[in-house]
Design a protein around this motif. Structure first.
Motif, PDB file in Angstrom:
ATOM      1  N   THR A  63       9.307 -11.114  -0.379  1.00 34.52           N
ATOM      2  CA  THR A  63       8.583  -9.965   0.682  1.00 34.52           C
ATOM      3  C   THR A  63       8.257  -8.701  -0.117  1.00 34.52           C
ATOM      4  OG1 THR A  63       9.349 -11.325   2.718  1.00 34.52           O
ATOM      5  CG2 THR A  63       8.444  -9.043   2.589  1.00 34.52           C
ATOM      6  N   VAL A  64       9.455  -8.400  -0.796  1.00 38.37           N
ATOM      7  CA  VAL A  64       9.289  -6.985  -1.526  1.00 38.37           C
ATOM      8  C   VAL A  64       8.186  -7.192  -2.945  1.00 38.37           C
ATOM      9  CG1 VAL A  64      10.497  -5.503  -3.005  1.00 38.37           C
ATOM     10  CG2 VAL A  64      11.619  -6.173  -0.998  1.00 38.37           C
ATOM     11  N   GLU A  65       8.361  -8.197  -3.406  1.00 42.29           N
ATOM     12  CA  GLU A  65       7.239  -8.496  -4.435  1.00 42.29           C
ATOM     13  C   GLU A  65       6.045  -8.329  -3.790  1.00 42.29           C
ATOM     14  OE1 GLU A  65       6.243 -12.022  -7.697  1.00 42.29           O
ATOM     15  OE2 GLU A  65       8.107 -12.071  -6.444  1.00 42.29           O
ATOM     16  N   HIS A  66       5.784  -9.053  -2.655  1.00 46.07           N
ATOM     17  CA  HIS A  66       4.287  -9.017  -2.184  1.00 46.07           C
ATOM     18  C   HIS A  66       3.882  -7.561  -1.732  1.00 46.07           C
ATOM     19  CE1 HIS A  66       3.496 -13.268  -1.653  1.00 46.07           C
ATOM     20  NE2 HIS A  66       4.764 -13.639  -1.416  1.00 46.07           N
ATOM     21  N   HIS A  67       4.769  -6.808  -1.582  1.00 50.39           N
ATOM     22  CA  HIS A  67       4.583  -5.418  -1.079  1.00 50.39           C
ATOM     23  C   HIS A  67       4.020  -4.698  -2.196  1.00 50.39           C
ATOM     24  CE1 HIS A  67       5.548  -4.840   3.215  1.00 50.39           C
ATOM     25  NE2 HIS A  67       6.738  -5.414   3.052  1.00 50.39           N
ATOM     26  N   VAL A  68       5.009  -4.908  -3.307  1.00 51.11           N
ATOM     27  CA  VAL A  68       4.367  -3.905  -4.655  1.00 51.11           C
ATOM     28  C   VAL A  68       3.048  -4.524  -5.022  1.00 51.11           C
ATOM     29  CG1 VAL A  68       5.190  -3.950  -7.181  1.00 51.11           C
ATOM     30  CG2 VAL A  68       7.271  -3.834  -5.075  1.00 51.11           C
ATOM     31  N   ALA A  69       2.896  -5.954  -4.920  1.00 50.89           N
ATOM     32  CA  ALA A  69       1.634  -6.390  -5.694  1.00 50.89           C
ATOM     33  C   ALA A  69       0.429  -5.858  -4.881  1.00 50.89           C
ATOM     34  CB  ALA A  69       1.563  -7.890  -5.498  1.00 50.89           C
ATOM     35  N   ARG A  70       0.627  -5.812  -3.321  1.00 48.59           N
ATOM     36  CA  ARG A  70      -0.456  -4.940  -2.796  1.00 48.59           C
ATOM     37  C   ARG A  70      -0.545  -3.526  -2.875  1.00 48.59           C
ATOM     38  NH1 ARG A  70       1.295  -6.648   2.271  1.00 48.59           N
ATOM     39  NH2 ARG A  70       2.558  -4.893   2.840  1.00 48.59           N
ATOM     40  N   LEU A  71       0.718  -2.896  -3.141  1.00 49.05           N
ATOM     41  CA  LEU A  71       0.678  -1.447  -3.648  1.00 49.05           C
ATOM     42  C   LEU A  71      -0.202  -1.203  -4.989  1.00 49.05           C
ATOM     43  CD1 LEU A  71       4.031  -0.243  -2.863  1.00 49.05           C
ATOM     44  CD2 LEU A  71       2.308   0.486  -1.677  1.00 49.05           C
ATOM     45  N   ARG A  72       0.090  -2.306  -5.739  1.00 52.42           N
ATOM     46  CA  ARG A  72      -0.650  -2.211  -7.074  1.00 52.42           C
ATOM     47  C   ARG A  72      -2.068  -2.331  -7.048  1.00 52.42           C
ATOM     48  NH1 ARG A  72       1.055  -6.032 -12.311  1.00 52.42           N
ATOM     49  NH2 ARG A  72      -0.771  -5.382 -13.413  1.00 52.42           N
ATOM     50  N   HIS A  73      -2.490  -3.077  -6.087  1.00 52.07           N
ATOM     51  CA  HIS A  73      -3.721  -3.727  -5.772  1.00 52.07           C
ATOM     52  C   HIS A  73      -4.613  -2.453  -5.071  1.00 52.07           C
ATOM     53  CE1 HIS A  73      -7.557  -5.771  -5.002  1.00 52.07           C
ATOM     54  NE2 HIS A  73      -7.434  -5.544  -3.592  1.00 52.07           N
ATOM     55  N   ARG A  74      -3.963  -1.809  -4.125  1.00 47.45           N
ATOM     56  CA  ARG A  74      -4.496  -0.698  -3.213  1.00 47.45           C
ATOM     57  C   ARG A  74      -4.696   0.411  -4.069  1.00 47.45           C
ATOM     58  NH1 ARG A  74      -1.703   0.443   2.090  1.00 47.45           N
ATOM     59  NH2 ARG A  74      -3.392   1.620   2.422  1.00 47.45           N
ATOM     60  N   LEU A  75      -3.812   0.801  -4.996  1.00 48.76           N
ATOM     61  CA  LEU A  75      -3.704   1.972  -5.784  1.00 48.76           C
ATOM     62  C   LEU A  75      -4.517   1.777  -6.899  1.00 48.76           C
ATOM     63  CD1 LEU A  75       0.043   3.123  -5.670  1.00 48.76           C
ATOM     64  CD2 LEU A  75      -1.930   4.068  -4.522  1.00 48.76           C
ATOM     65  N   GLY A  76      -4.918   0.587  -7.419  1.00 47.70           N
ATOM     66  CA  GLY A  76      -5.855   0.369  -8.523  1.00 47.70           C
ATOM     67  C   GLY A  76      -5.043   0.216  -9.918  1.00 47.70           C
ATOM     68  N   SER A  77      -3.644  -0.008  -9.902  1.00 48.11           N
ATOM     69  CA  SER A  77      -2.964   0.178 -11.056  1.00 48.11           C
ATOM     70  C   SER A  77      -3.157  -1.266 -11.887  1.00 48.11           C
ATOM     71  CB  SER A  77      -1.496   0.208 -10.673  1.00 48.11           C
ATOM     72  OG  SER A  77      -1.258   1.342  -9.888  1.00 48.11           O
ATOM     73  N   ALA A  78      -3.275  -0.839 -13.177  1.00 48.49           N
ATOM     74  CA  ALA A  78      -3.547  -1.982 -14.111  1.00 48.49           C
ATOM     75  C   ALA A  78      -2.271  -2.652 -14.679  1.00 48.49           C
ATOM     76  CB  ALA A  78      -4.405  -1.750 -15.139  1.00 48.49           C
ATOM     77  N   THR A  79      -1.253  -1.630 -14.821  1.00 49.64           N
ATOM     78  CA  THR A  79      -0.125  -2.167 -15.484  1.00 49.64           C
ATOM     79  C   THR A  79       1.051  -1.681 -14.391  1.00 49.64           C
ATOM     80  OG1 THR A  79       0.159  -0.030 -16.568  1.00 49.64           O
ATOM     81  CG2 THR A  79      -1.078  -1.844 -17.770  1.00 49.64           C
ATOM     82  N   ARG A  80       2.309  -2.045 -14.687  1.00 54.53           N
ATOM     83  CA  ARG A  80       3.455  -1.714 -14.067  1.00 54.53           C
ATOM     84  C   ARG A  80       3.580  -0.219 -14.239  1.00 54.53           C
ATOM     85  NH1 ARG A  80       7.396  -4.025 -11.129  1.00 54.53           N
ATOM     86  NH2 ARG A  80       9.486  -3.195 -11.215  1.00 54.53           N
ATOM     87  N   SER A  81       3.582  -0.007 -15.463  1.00 54.40           N
ATOM     88  CA  SER A  81       4.040   1.614 -15.794  1.00 54.40           C
ATOM     89  C   SER A  81       2.651   2.773 -14.977  1.00 54.40           C
ATOM     90  CB  SER A  81       3.799   1.871 -17.321  1.00 54.40           C
ATOM     91  OG  SER A  81       2.625   1.721 -17.895  1.00 54.40           O
ATOM     92  N   GLU A  82       1.740   2.190 -15.015  1.00 55.89           N
ATOM     93  CA  GLU A  82       0.543   3.005 -14.362  1.00 55.89           C
ATOM     94  C   GLU A  82       0.970   2.811 -12.822  1.00 55.89           C
ATOM     95  OE1 GLU A  82      -4.088   2.306 -13.469  1.00 55.89           O
ATOM     96  OE2 GLU A  82      -3.146   1.881 -15.535  1.00 55.89           O
ATOM     97  N   LEU A  83       1.487   1.808 -12.259  1.00 55.42           N
ATOM     98  CA  LEU A  83       1.773   1.767 -10.765  1.00 55.42           C
ATOM     99  C   LEU A  83       3.003   2.824 -10.665  1.00 55.42           C
ATOM    100  CD1 LEU A  83       1.824   0.522  -8.102  1.00 55.42           C
ATOM    101  CD2 LEU A  83       3.790  -1.104  -8.887  1.00 55.42           C
TER     102      LEU A  83
END
Length: 93
Positions: A63-83
């Motif tokens: 579930t945490v992984e899904h939250h992080v994936a959604r955050l990455r998508h919503r913020l438009g982050s291409a990489t983990r460091s950008e996230l």
């Protein structure tokens, strides 16, 4: 082009006017995070693993992984460091 720019300004009056001859810098959109997303984001920024975050928030690691994936998508982050940078900016850190 100026007509399109005027239309965009009408749709988003919060942006500052720019001289027509200048190249406008596109503002980074501010994304409103939910309370749960803010909690997850704060713990991600602290460097906790998904399992550790899940234990603190009573969620599964998946579930945490899904939250992080959604955050990455919503913020438009291409990489983990950008996230991480985007999350710090979103949290005001």
């Amino acid at each position: 082009m100026s007509t399109l720019l005027a239309c965009a300004r009408d749709l988003n009056p919060a942006t500052e006017p720019v001289a027509d001859d200048a190249t406008p810098d596109l503002p980074t959109p501010r994304v409103a995070l939910t309370e749960r997303e803010r909690e997850v984001a704060a713990l991600v920024v602290e460097g906790l693993t998904y399992r550790e975050i899940g234990a603190r928030l009573f969620l599964s690691a998946k579930t945490v992984e899904h939250h992080v994936a959604r955050l990455r998508h919503r913020l438009g982050s291409a990489t983990r460091s950008e996230l991480f940078g985007d999350l710090r900016a979103a949290l005001g850190r």
